[in-house]
Design an enzyme around this catalytic site. Structure first.
Site, PDB file in Angstrom:
ATOM      1  N   ARG A   2       0.795  -1.280  -0.058  1.00 31.84           N
ATOM      2  CA  ARG A   2       0.094   0.049  -0.014  1.00 31.84           C
ATOM      3  C   ARG A   2       0.685   1.171  -0.125  1.00 31.84           C
ATOM      4  O   ARG A   2       0.364   2.183   0.609  1.00 31.84           O
ATOM      5  CB  ARG A   2      -0.859  -0.117   1.247  1.00 31.84           C
ATOM      6  CG  ARG A   2      -2.076  -1.221   1.091  1.00 31.84           C
ATOM      7  CD  ARG A   2      -2.839  -1.038  -0.019  1.00 31.84           C
ATOM      8  NE  ARG A   2      -3.760  -2.326   0.181  1.00 31.84           N
ATOM      9  CZ  ARG A   2      -3.417  -3.475  -0.600  1.00 31.84           C
ATOM     10  NH1 ARG A   2      -2.404  -3.674  -1.346  1.00 31.84           N
ATOM     11  NH2 ARG A   2      -4.431  -4.454  -0.495  1.00 31.84           N
ATOM     12  N   SER A   4     -10.707   0.994   3.354  1.00 35.66           N
ATOM     13  CA  SER A   4     -10.121   0.588   4.589  1.00 35.66           C
ATOM     14  C   SER A   4      -9.139   1.675   5.110  1.00 35.66           C
ATOM     15  O   SER A   4      -8.525   2.188   4.391  1.00 35.66           O
ATOM     16  CB  SER A   4      -9.059  -0.745   4.121  1.00 35.66           C
ATOM     17  OG  SER A   4      -9.903  -1.947   3.596  1.00 35.66           O
ATOM     18  N   GLU A  36      -4.242   4.495   6.366  1.00 32.55           N
ATOM     19  CA  GLU A  36      -4.179   4.300   5.062  1.00 32.55           C
ATOM     20  C   GLU A  36      -4.166   5.509   4.077  1.00 32.55           C
ATOM     21  O   GLU A  36      -3.694   5.927   3.198  1.00 32.55           O
ATOM     22  CB  GLU A  36      -4.804   3.106   4.127  1.00 32.55           C
ATOM     23  CG  GLU A  36      -4.620   2.705   2.809  1.00 32.55           C
ATOM     24  CD  GLU A  36      -5.105   1.515   2.408  1.00 32.55           C
ATOM     25  OE1 GLU A  36      -5.706   1.327   1.235  1.00 32.55           O
ATOM     26  OE2 GLU A  36      -5.401   0.672   3.167  1.00 32.55           O
TER      27      GLU A  36
END
Length: 354
Positions: free
Chosen positions: A165, A242, A346
């Site tokens: 990520r 998320s 994130e």
């Protein structure tokens, strides 16, 4: 300053309307509908020393209630070009529309990334991934504007420092993504099905493939069931997807972490995944076992965990950035206190700190 760049400039624009979390205060917005306008606008602002915030789909941003003191460059470029085994998309192209176009053209590879909100240009920055597939696995090249030199060039994946990520493009202002190109499967087969839930849904063994169109349909159903497909009528989708990444625990700490979890919740099966740096634990599982269930903290809270998926922090219609920050801190600190694992957010934060 921007009169000759082709950008459409508006002042005091509420940024909440440009993000999937529906939060963010006012700013001056320069909308760029062509790559030429985007390049000229960023170059002009950089030359004048004006702070710039790049924004396209707004799906991975948490912006302060005070807004942004500079110019928000909104990227609305959207051209998509399909080839025999590739797709080239401008940075502002809607990501799911890109995926849909490849599947409709009989090309496979991106179908597991269906339903993810945001723009094509953001996908390499975040190394977007879902259901066992990451952008880094299929990316052929990225067209970049180097903001220091003003030059435009194509970068290959090995230049982009991809990780879980993340990439060398994340948390830096050094470059602007102008376009992305992916290598695809010309026979219409999907990427190998390496995510257990998806493979089971398609009655496939892990590692097998299925027609890309079937996989896309399955992914969209699974995501919708978790509130991960945008729906303006469903507050569970007013999120950044998320909110925390799945934590990767170094190999030397794995046994201690497992013991800490067992001491709190008993001898249970802990969902983990292999990772290059150690073992990846499920953030959603940890959040729920730490006592933060779906819909936490209560039905009247302006910011809550999704009622469908504990990994999504949601705006129930009246939340501000401060509400989401407070909820994120509560969840993060609770997981760390109970299990000794610190979750990392994130989304990119602007004007706020988690």
């Amino acid at each position: 300053m921007l009169a000759a760049t082709g950008a459409r400039v508006r002042n005091s624009v509420p940024l909440a309307g440009l993000t999937t979390l529906r939060v963010g205060g006012p700013a001056t917005v320069a909308e760029c509908a062509s790559t030429e306008s985007l390049v000229a606008t960023v170059r002009a602002l950089d030359a004048a020393g004006v702070p710039v915030l790049l924004l396209a789909g707004g799906s991975n941003l948490l912006i302060a209630d005070s807004g942004f003191d500079g110019v928000v460059v909104r990227i609305t470029t959207g051209a998509v070009e399909l080839g025999a085994d590739r797709v080239l998309a401008e940075a502002g192209a809607d990501w799911d529309a890109v995926v849909a176009a490849t599947v409709a053209a009989g090309l496979g590879g991106l179908e597991c990334l269906s339903g993810i909100p945001g723009s094509a240009g953001a996908t390499p920055v975040q190394n977007v991934g879902a259901y066992g597939v990451e952008v880094a696995q299929l990316l052929r090249r990225v067209r970049l504007l180097d903001r220091a030199s003003g030059e435009i060039h194509w970068a290959t994946p090995d230049e982009l420092g991809f990780g879980y990520r993340t990439s060398a493009l994340k948390h830096t202002d050094r470059a602007v993504v102008l376009a992305v190109e992916f290598t695809l499967h010309p026979d219409g087969s999907s990427a190998p099905l390496n995510y257990r839930e998806l493979a089971a849904t398609l009655d496939a063994a892990e590692g097998q493939t299925r027609p890309a169109a079937r996989v896309r349909e399955a992914v969209l159903r699974l995501r919708a069931g978790k509130g991960m497909v945008l729906d303006p009528e469903d507050h569970d989708t007013w999120s950044a997807g998320s909110f925390f990444t799945n934590p990767v625990v170094p190999a030397a700490r794995v046994d201690d972490v497992r013991s800490a979890i067992a001491a709190q919740v008993g001898d249970v099966t802990i969902p983990t995944y292999p990772a290059a740096e150690g073992v990846k634990f499920s953030a959603g599982w940890l959040i729920e076992r730490a006592g933060f269930g779906k819909g936490f903290p209560d039905p009247d809270a302006p910011a809550r965990l999704s009622t469908k998926h504990t990994l999504a922090l949601t705006n129930r219609g009246s939340a501000g950035a401060a509400d989401l920050v407070a909820l994120a801190r509560t969840v993060r600190d609770g997981v760390e206190e109970r299990f000794g694992i610190r979750l990392e957010p994130e989304p990119v934060t602007v004007g706020v700190t988690i």
